[in-house]
Design an enzyme around this catalytic site. Structure first.
Site, PDB file in Angstrom:
ATOM      1  N   PHE A   1      -2.300  -6.163 -13.695  1.00  0.00           N
ATOM      2  CA  PHE A   1      -2.732  -4.764 -13.618  1.00  0.00           C
ATOM      3  C   PHE A   1      -1.995  -3.900 -14.642  1.00  0.00           C
ATOM      4  O   PHE A   1      -1.506  -2.814 -14.352  1.00  0.00           O
ATOM      5  CB  PHE A   1      -2.569  -4.208 -12.203  1.00  0.00           C
ATOM      6  CG  PHE A   1      -3.793  -3.477 -11.729  1.00  0.00           C
ATOM      7  CD1 PHE A   1      -5.035  -4.092 -11.737  1.00  0.00           C
ATOM      8  CD2 PHE A   1      -3.730  -2.152 -11.313  1.00  0.00           C
ATOM      9  CE1 PHE A   1      -6.176  -3.419 -11.319  1.00  0.00           C
ATOM     10  CE2 PHE A   1      -4.856  -1.471 -10.899  1.00  0.00           C
ATOM     11  CZ  PHE A   1      -6.084  -2.102 -10.894  1.00  0.00           C
TER      12      PHE A   1
ATOM     13  N   GLU B   1     -13.585  -5.382  -1.612  1.00  0.00           N
ATOM     14  CA  GLU B   1     -13.601  -5.634  -3.056  1.00  0.00           C
ATOM     15  C   GLU B   1     -12.170  -5.583  -3.538  1.00  0.00           C
ATOM     16  O   GLU B   1     -11.556  -4.512  -3.572  1.00  0.00           O
ATOM     17  CB  GLU B   1     -14.459  -4.580  -3.772  1.00  0.00           C
ATOM     18  CG  GLU B   1     -15.946  -4.757  -3.539  1.00  0.00           C
ATOM     19  CD  GLU B   1     -16.483  -6.095  -4.020  1.00  0.00           C
ATOM     20  OE1 GLU B   1     -15.797  -6.760  -4.823  1.00  0.00           O
ATOM     21  OE2 GLU B   1     -17.570  -6.475  -3.586  1.00  0.00           O
TER      22      GLU B   1
ATOM     23  N   GLU C   1      -2.180 -11.194 -10.674  1.00  0.00           N
ATOM     24  CA  GLU C   1      -2.860 -10.056 -11.298  1.00  0.00           C
ATOM     25  C   GLU C   1      -1.785  -9.113 -11.824  1.00  0.00           C
ATOM     26  O   GLU C   1      -0.961  -8.617 -11.053  1.00  0.00           O
ATOM     27  CB  GLU C   1      -3.719  -9.334 -10.251  1.00  0.00           C
ATOM     28  CG  GLU C   1      -4.457  -8.138 -10.816  1.00  0.00           C
ATOM     29  CD  GLU C   1      -5.237  -7.363  -9.757  1.00  0.00           C
ATOM     30  OE1 GLU C   1      -4.689  -7.131  -8.662  1.00  0.00           O
ATOM     31  OE2 GLU C   1      -6.389  -6.994 -10.048  1.00  0.00           O
TER      32      GLU C   1
ATOM     33  N   CYS D   1      -9.922  -3.917 -11.990  1.00  0.00           N
ATOM     34  CA  CYS D   1     -10.026  -5.196 -11.267  1.00  0.00           C
ATOM     35  C   CYS D   1     -10.641  -6.276 -12.148  1.00  0.00           C
ATOM     36  O   CYS D   1     -10.315  -7.449 -12.030  1.00  0.00           O
ATOM     37  CB  CYS D   1     -10.851  -5.017 -10.004  1.00  0.00           C
ATOM     38  SG  CYS D   1     -12.484  -4.303 -10.311  1.00  0.00           S
TER      39      CYS D   1
ATOM     40  N   GLY E   1      -9.573  -2.279  -3.248  1.00  0.00           N
ATOM     41  CA  GLY E   1      -8.139  -2.168  -3.510  1.00  0.00           C
ATOM     42  C   GLY E   1      -7.549  -3.549  -3.724  1.00  0.00           C
ATOM     43  O   GLY E   1      -8.263  -4.513  -4.041  1.00  0.00           O
ATOM     44  N   SER E   2      -6.242  -3.646  -3.522  1.00  0.00           N
ATOM     45  CA  SER E   2      -5.552  -4.902  -3.811  1.00  0.00           C
ATOM     46  C   SER E   2      -5.848  -5.951  -2.734  1.00  0.00           C
ATOM     47  O   SER E   2      -6.227  -5.616  -1.606  1.00  0.00           O
ATOM     48  CB  SER E   2      -4.043  -4.646  -3.869  1.00  0.00           C
ATOM     49  OG  SER E   2      -3.607  -4.196  -2.602  1.00  0.00           O
TER      50      SER E   2
HETATM   51  P1  NAD Z   1      -3.981  -0.624  -3.065  1.00  0.00           P
HETATM   52  O1  NAD Z   1      -4.476  -1.813  -2.330  1.00  0.00           O
HETATM   53  O2  NAD Z   1      -2.529  -0.370  -3.090  1.00  0.00           O
HETATM   54  O3  NAD Z   1      -4.654   0.695  -2.458  1.00  0.00           O
HETATM   55  C1  NAD Z   1      -6.045   0.827  -2.315  1.00  0.00           C
HETATM   56  C2  NAD Z   1      -6.354   1.780  -1.178  1.00  0.00           C
HETATM   57  O4  NAD Z   1      -6.023   1.154   0.066  1.00  0.00           O
HETATM   58  C3  NAD Z   1      -5.539   3.069  -1.223  1.00  0.00           C
HETATM   59  O5  NAD Z   1      -6.365   4.130  -0.782  1.00  0.00           O
HETATM   60  C4  NAD Z   1      -4.428   2.798  -0.219  1.00  0.00           C
HETATM   61  O6  NAD Z   1      -3.864   3.976   0.312  1.00  0.00           O
HETATM   62  C5  NAD Z   1      -5.161   1.984   0.828  1.00  0.00           C
HETATM   63  N1  NAD Z   1      -4.337   1.087   1.629  1.00  0.00           N
HETATM   64  C6  NAD Z   1      -3.249   0.367   1.235  1.00  0.00           C
HETATM   65  N2  NAD Z   1      -2.804  -0.381   2.261  1.00  0.00           N
HETATM   66  C7  NAD Z   1      -3.623  -0.154   3.307  1.00  0.00           C
HETATM   67  C8  NAD Z   1      -3.674  -0.642   4.650  1.00  0.00           C
HETATM   68  N3  NAD Z   1      -2.778  -1.514   5.115  1.00  0.00           N
HETATM   69  N4  NAD Z   1      -4.664  -0.192   5.460  1.00  0.00           N
HETATM   70  C9  NAD Z   1      -5.593   0.682   5.009  1.00  0.00           C
HETATM   71  N5  NAD Z   1      -5.579   1.185   3.756  1.00  0.00           N
HETATM   72  C10 NAD Z   1      -4.610   0.774   2.909  1.00  0.00           C
HETATM   73  O7  NAD Z   1      -4.594  -0.738  -4.521  1.00  0.00           O
HETATM   74  P2  NAD Z   1      -4.301   0.126  -5.847  1.00  0.00           P
HETATM   75  O8  NAD Z   1      -2.961  -0.212  -6.379  1.00  0.00           O
HETATM   76  O9  NAD Z   1      -4.634   1.547  -5.626  1.00  0.00           O
HETATM   77  O10 NAD Z   1      -5.430  -0.480  -6.801  1.00  0.00           O
HETATM   78  C11 NAD Z   1      -5.260  -1.619  -7.518  1.00  0.00           C
HETATM   79  C12 NAD Z   1      -5.896  -2.822  -6.866  1.00  0.00           C
HETATM   80  O11 NAD Z   1      -7.254  -2.585  -6.526  1.00  0.00           O
HETATM   81  C13 NAD Z   1      -5.910  -3.998  -7.813  1.00  0.00           C
HETATM   82  O12 NAD Z   1      -5.547  -5.161  -7.102  1.00  0.00           O
HETATM   83  C14 NAD Z   1      -7.369  -4.062  -8.263  1.00  0.00           C
HETATM   84  O13 NAD Z   1      -7.782  -5.324  -8.712  1.00  0.00           O
HETATM   85  C15 NAD Z   1      -8.087  -3.620  -7.037  1.00  0.00           C
HETATM   86  N6  NAD Z   1      -9.425  -3.126  -7.360  1.00  0.00           N
HETATM   87  C16 NAD Z   1     -10.509  -3.888  -7.039  1.00  0.00           C
HETATM   88  C17 NAD Z   1     -11.789  -3.469  -7.400  1.00  0.00           C
HETATM   89  C18 NAD Z   1     -12.997  -4.321  -7.084  1.00  0.00           C
HETATM   90  O14 NAD Z   1     -14.112  -3.811  -7.140  1.00  0.00           O
HETATM   91  N7  NAD Z   1     -12.848  -5.593  -6.788  1.00  0.00           N
HETATM   92  C19 NAD Z   1     -11.948  -2.258  -8.066  1.00  0.00           C
HETATM   93  C20 NAD Z   1     -10.809  -1.506  -8.374  1.00  0.00           C
HETATM   94  C21 NAD Z   1      -9.550  -1.944  -8.011  1.00  0.00           C
END
Ligand code: NAD
Length: 486
Positions: free
Chosen positions: A382, A252, A380, A286, A230-231
């Site tokens: 996105f 990641e 980023e 990502c 995630g982010s």
């Molecule tokens: P996000 O971080 O908002 O959410 C990702 C996941 O984390 C969701 O399931 C969310 O509910 C959960 N989450 C959020 N805050 C949390 C917390 N405090 N504790 C536990 N869980 C929590 O990300 P998004 O907007 O869904 O996705 C986009 C981001 O993900 C971008 O920054 C992208 O670069 C990244 N990403 C990285 C990869 C990689 O392999 N490096 C792959 C895909 C996406």
């Protein structure tokens, strides 16, 4: 009933069977049209506690299951992905707003991850060490236990599968918390595929929910390892919690990947690759090419041709039209993208094309003359925004590419491969591609970033998966009880 028939999962979570959840339900919305595709069950904190407890009990039996049986489940899951390709593709297209090509990329990746994972149960379990004492001294890999998997909206099936498949193969049980915005492709699908593949009930749980439910998974005492995608902001929060609770967390995270275009690159091919890198899946990947660093000798032509290419790309509903770009995932994401574009123009970047939207459909955008003080260059985005920056010397390119908090992927386009390889050596990155754009992923190759992009390669490849999803145990054995002086 088909694999993803809503009658199975409407208002429910998966705990080995489909159950009414404690957290109510949430709409599954098609971003292209705003249509409600169904309502997914949202887990409550008590659902997390119950699922993790059940997963902890199921883990002992699953780990003791003969390894060929575990491997066969993984192979059958891969077969099931292929058998249900059409239905899964349609859900990924409608739920995530990606074009069919993006769905096929995910489906292939998911199937390959299962096939790769199917080889893990028969790998060597460890090694035999020499010992100064008369004894056998062994290193043995044992399953970590219950693995918590937290995934983002953008590549829901593939990104969940790359954690879930190897974790299961190595004898762990899994509690998966997908993002509610794509919880059918990234949650329901995995539950249904593994059920069809014969995974015993209780070994995989799927609990859609928000950040609070993710945090509950991280802090539950029975969860030993977290695999988070995630982010960077959310990753930092997860890392903090995991640290306090002494959990191992594989992260990641985000990226702002650079594509360096040297003066000898073939511009026809460079523009095609560069446009794909920035605009595939509307830039919501990502690995998206965030920054195009272009040698000044070819810079004006590069900017003009990239903008002309962007202008020609059709944007629309990928479920009903032949388009190159679909919608952004939601209004929040669109507003963030637009804010970054407008603030970058205010800060001095040149808007060459794009910068407009209708509903969630954002035109592919080219921002030129952007440098380190421009928001869309620094952060980023996105979204479908190609940020282009000129450089004069290779040393300048190294400085620009390295000057980022992220370090996920680097692309270098050049007629001289050796020059490209030498240049890549000078820039911190988890992944580098010479003569390709930045969006690349293969199930058997190590994947991960450095710095704010995460904790390194914990996906792809045998070594990375074993490292991520097992613990190391030292075991000694001798024929008689060891003698001691007192
Ligand atoms: P996000 O971080 O908002 O959410 C990702 C996941 O984390 C969701 O399931 C969310 O509910 C959960 N989450 C959020 N805050 C949390 C917390 N405090 N504790 C536990 N869980 C929590 O990300 P998004 O907007 O869904 O996705 C986009 C981001 O993900 C971008 O920054 C992208 O670069 C990244 N990403 C990285 C990869 C990689 O392999 N490096 C792959 C895909 C996406």
């Amino acid at each position: 009933m088909s694999l993803l028939d809503a009658r199975r999962w409407h208002g429910r979570i998966f705990t080995g069977s489909w159950q009414v959840s404690a957290g109510g339900d949430a709409a599954v919305v098609e971003p292209a049209t705003g249509t409600e595709l169904g309502r997914i069950g949202m887990a409550g904190a008590e659902d997390v506690t119950a699922s993790v407890a059940q997963a902890a009990t199921a883990q002992r039996e699953w780990a003791a299951t003969p390894f060929p049986v575990r491997a066969a489940v993984l192979r059958r899951a891969a077969d099931a992905v292929q058998r249900h390709t059409d239905e899964l593709r349609d859900w990924i297209v409608r739920e995530t707003g990606g074009i069919p090509g993006k769905a096929y990329f995910e489906l292939d990746h998911a199937a390959q991850n299962c096939y790769e994972a199917a080889t893990l149960p028969s790998r060597p379990l460890g090694e035999l060490l020499p010992s100064a004492a008369p004894r056998w001294s062994m290193v043995r890999r044992v399953p970590a236990g219950v693995v918590g998997v937290i995934t983002p909206f953008n590549g829901p099936l593939a990104l969940a599968m790359r954690s879930v498949a190897p974790a299961l193969a190595l004898g762990n049980t899994v509690v998966l918390k997908p993002d509610p915005r794509s919880a059918v492709s990234g949650g329901v699908a995995l539950a249904a595929l593994f059920a069809e593949a014969g995974l015993p009930p209780g070994v995989l749980h799927v609990l859609p929910g928000g950040a609070d439910i993710g945090a509950a998974v991280v802090t539950d005492p029975h969860v030993r390892v977290i695999s988070f995608t995630g982010s960077t902001a959310a990753g930092r929060a997860v890392a903090g919690l995991a640290g306090r609770h002494l959990k191992r967390a594989h992260l990641e995270l985000g990226g702002n990947s650079a594509l360096i275009v040297l003066d000898d690159a073939d511009l026809d091919q460079a523009i095609s690759a560069a446009a794909f890198g920035s605009f595939f899946y509307q830039g919501q990947i990502c690995m998206t090419t965030g920054r195009h660093l272009v040698h000044q000798a070819v810079y004006p032509e590069y900017v003009a041709r990239l903008a002309a290419k962007a202008d020609r790309l059709p944007v629309g509903n990928p479920a009903t039209e032949q388009v190159a770009l679909g919608p952004l995932i939601d209004a929040g994401q669109r507003d963030r993208v637009h804010q970054l574009v407008t603030s970058s123009v205010a800060a001095g970047a040149r808007l060459v094309t794009g910068g407009t939207y209708r509903d969630l459909f954002y035109r592919p955008t080219v921002l030129a003359d952007a440098g380190p003080s421009i928001p869309a260059y620094e952060q980023e985005v996105f979204g479908p925004v190609a940020v282009v920056t000129p450089f004069a010397t290779v040393d300048d390119a190294v400085k620009l590419a390295s000057d980022s908090e992220y370090g996920l992927v680097l692309g270098i386009l050049t007629a001289d491969v050796a020059r490209g390889l030498a240049l890549a050596e000078r820039i911190p990155t988890g992944i580098a591609h010479i003569n390709d754009q930045t969006v690349n992923d293969e199930a058997h190759a190590p994947f991960g970033g450095v710095s704010a992009s995460g904790t390194g390669s914990r996906f792809g490849g045998v070594a990375a998966n074993i490292e991520a999803f097992t613990e190391t145990r030292w075991i000694t054995a001798r024929g008689d009880i060891a003698p001691y002086p007192f």
